[in-house]
Design a protein around this motif. Structure first.
Motif, mmCIF file in Angstrom:
data_model
loop_
_atom_site.group_PDB
_atom_site.id
_atom_site.type_symbol
_atom_site.label_atom_id
_atom_site.label_comp_id
_atom_site.label_asym_id
_atom_site.label_seq_id
_atom_site.Cartn_x
_atom_site.Cartn_y
_atom_site.Cartn_z
ATOM 1 N N PRO A 1 0.814 -1.230 0.000
ATOM 2 C CA PRO A 1 0.000 0.000 0.000
ATOM 3 C C PRO A 1 0.844 1.276 0.000
ATOM 4 O O PRO A 1 0.984 1.962 1.004
ATOM 5 C CB PRO A 1 -0.817 -0.140 1.284
ATOM 6 N N VAL A 2 1.389 1.585 -1.155
ATOM 7 C CA VAL A 2 2.259 2.746 -1.332
ATOM 8 C C VAL A 2 1.478 3.845 -2.056
ATOM 9 O O VAL A 2 0.875 3.583 -3.108
ATOM 10 C CB VAL A 2 3.515 2.366 -2.143
ATOM 11 N N PRO A 3 1.456 5.068 -1.524
ATOM 12 C CA PRO A 3 0.724 6.155 -2.193
ATOM 13 C C PRO A 3 1.151 6.324 -3.647
ATOM 14 O O PRO A 3 2.336 6.294 -3.976
ATOM 15 C CB PRO A 3 1.105 7.386 -1.360
ATOM 16 N N GLY A 4 0.150 6.467 -4.498
ATOM 17 C CA GLY A 4 0.412 6.639 -5.917
ATOM 18 C C GLY A 4 0.515 5.343 -6.691
ATOM 19 O O GLY A 4 0.518 5.365 -7.931
ATOM 20 N N GLY B 1 5.506 -4.631 4.787
ATOM 21 C CA GLY B 1 5.597 -3.607 5.822
ATOM 22 C C GLY B 1 5.064 -4.141 7.133
ATOM 23 O O GLY B 1 4.797 -5.351 7.281
ATOM 24 N N ASP B 2 4.856 -3.236 8.093
ATOM 25 C CA ASP B 2 4.380 -3.689 9.396
ATOM 26 C C ASP B 2 2.921 -4.107 9.359
ATOM 27 O O ASP B 2 2.371 -4.564 10.364
ATOM 28 C CB ASP B 2 4.599 -2.605 10.451
ATOM 29 N N TRP B 3 2.283 -3.983 8.204
ATOM 30 C CA TRP B 3 0.921 -4.457 8.022
ATOM 31 C C TRP B 3 0.856 -5.973 7.827
ATOM 32 O O TRP B 3 -0.239 -6.558 7.855
ATOM 33 C CB TRP B 3 0.271 -3.776 6.807
ATOM 34 N N LEU B 4 1.991 -6.621 7.625
ATOM 35 C CA LEU B 4 2.018 -8.062 7.343
ATOM 36 C C LEU B 4 2.105 -8.849 8.640
ATOM 37 O O LEU B 4 3.102 -8.755 9.362
ATOM 38 C CB LEU B 4 3.208 -8.402 6.435
ATOM 39 N N TYR C 1 -10.191 10.902 -3.038
ATOM 40 C CA TYR C 1 -9.245 10.802 -1.926
ATOM 41 C C TYR C 1 -7.856 11.121 -2.462
ATOM 42 O O TYR C 1 -7.564 10.890 -3.637
ATOM 43 C CB TYR C 1 -9.268 9.397 -1.307
ATOM 44 N N SER C 2 -7.011 11.626 -1.611
ATOM 45 C CA SER C 2 -5.628 11.880 -2.012
ATOM 46 C C SER C 2 -4.904 10.543 -2.170
ATOM 47 O O SER C 2 -5.370 9.513 -1.666
ATOM 48 C CB SER C 2 -4.916 12.724 -0.960
ATOM 49 N N PRO C 3 -3.757 10.509 -2.856
ATOM 50 C CA PRO C 3 -2.998 9.259 -2.956
ATOM 51 C C PRO C 3 -2.663 8.672 -1.585
ATOM 52 O O PRO C 3 -2.676 7.447 -1.412
ATOM 53 C CB PRO C 3 -1.739 9.676 -3.719
ATOM 54 N N GLU C 4 -2.360 9.521 -0.614
ATOM 55 C CA GLU C 4 -2.046 9.024 0.729
ATOM 56 C C GLU C 4 -3.278 8.411 1.392
ATOM 57 O O GLU C 4 -3.184 7.367 2.054
ATOM 58 C CB GLU C 4 -1.504 10.181 1.599
ATOM 59 N N GLU D 1 -4.351 -0.176 2.616
ATOM 60 C CA GLU D 1 -3.713 -0.918 3.707
ATOM 61 C C GLU D 1 -4.753 -1.528 4.638
ATOM 62 O O GLU D 1 -4.617 -2.678 5.069
ATOM 63 C CB GLU D 1 -2.783 -0.009 4.499
ATOM 64 N N ALA D 2 -5.810 -0.776 4.936
ATOM 65 C CA ALA D 2 -6.862 -1.303 5.795
ATOM 66 C C ALA D 2 -7.534 -2.513 5.156
ATOM 67 O O ALA D 2 -7.786 -3.526 5.824
ATOM 68 C CB ALA D 2 -7.894 -0.216 6.087
#
Length: 230
Positions: free
Chosen positions: A34-37, A84-87, A47-50, A57-58
């Protein structure tokens, strides 16, 4: 058809499913970091890229949690990007191969032996019950979860055959129909799963959050109210 024949057929299917359940099979998740852009760009500019990456990510966290809650032998994340820490713990992480989505899905199935079910990161409303049903496969069976936009949110095969995905046109309204036809043409009995809605647009996001209010995705969407949501 005689009653004896019908009973015998039912018994054979039950034995086949019992064998599949005993092996527990593999759950595959294909996802982008889940990387912006780079993720959920169709959520922009609502929504913004962020913000879109936050929603992605959610949704990914929800999906991985449900996969962890489903009793299986293997859990594999085919990832485009860096973990990332989401894993959470409990996943084998493999890089996606080069090529189109059909090639990447085929490659993921090629990593499996025995029953396997593949899902993406776009249906945070999915449940462990649905995933379990998708893996209840006897010999010569496939499971297919159609998406509301004409694609599919889940695909399972008792005996994974990557060739059944290569060349299927992806991200077009007829994707699901073509993929399902491939399965049937190969002689597989296709078991239908319920239709789910992918999160692609802002309208999709609102619909899915309302359908699954207890998810991380719904909470992330609610947190964006008044901060760019439309």
């Amino acid at each position: 058809m005689s009653t004896t024949g019908a009973t015998g057929a039912t018994g054979a299917r039950q034995r086949a499913i019992a064998g599949a359940a005993q092996s527990r099979g593999t759950l595959l998740v294909i996802a982008k970091a889940p990387v912006p852009g780079r993720v959920k760009t169709r959520l922009c500019p609502a929504y913004s890229p962020e913000e879109a990456a936050r929603l992605a990510e959610a949704a990914l966290r929800d999906t991985l949690d449900v996969v962890l809650a489903t009793p299986v032998r293997r859990r594999v994340l085919a990832l485009d990007g860096v973990p990332g820490d989401w894993l959470p713990h409990g996943f084998e992480v493999v890089p996606q191969c080069a090529g189109g989505l059909d090639a990447r899905l085929a490659h993921a199935f090629g990593l499996c032996e025995g029953p396997a079910l593949l899902v993406g990161m776009d249906t945070p409303q999915v449940t462990a019950e649905l995933l379990g049903a998708g893996l209840e496969l006897g010999d010569g069976e496939a499971s297919f979860g159609p998406a509301a936009d004409g694609g599919f949110w889940a695909l399972g095969m008792a005996d994974p055959d990557p060739a059944l995905l290569r060349g299927v046109p992806m991200s077009v309204p007829e994707t699901g129909a073509v993929q399902r036809h491939r399965l049937a043409r190969a002689g597989l009995t296709v078991r239908e799963l319920p239709v789910l809605r992918d999160v692609d647009t802002a309208a999709d996001a609102r619909h899915v959050a309302a359908e699954a209010p207890g998810t991380r995705f719904a909470a992330a969407l609610a947190a964006l109210t008044g901060t760019g949501a439309r």
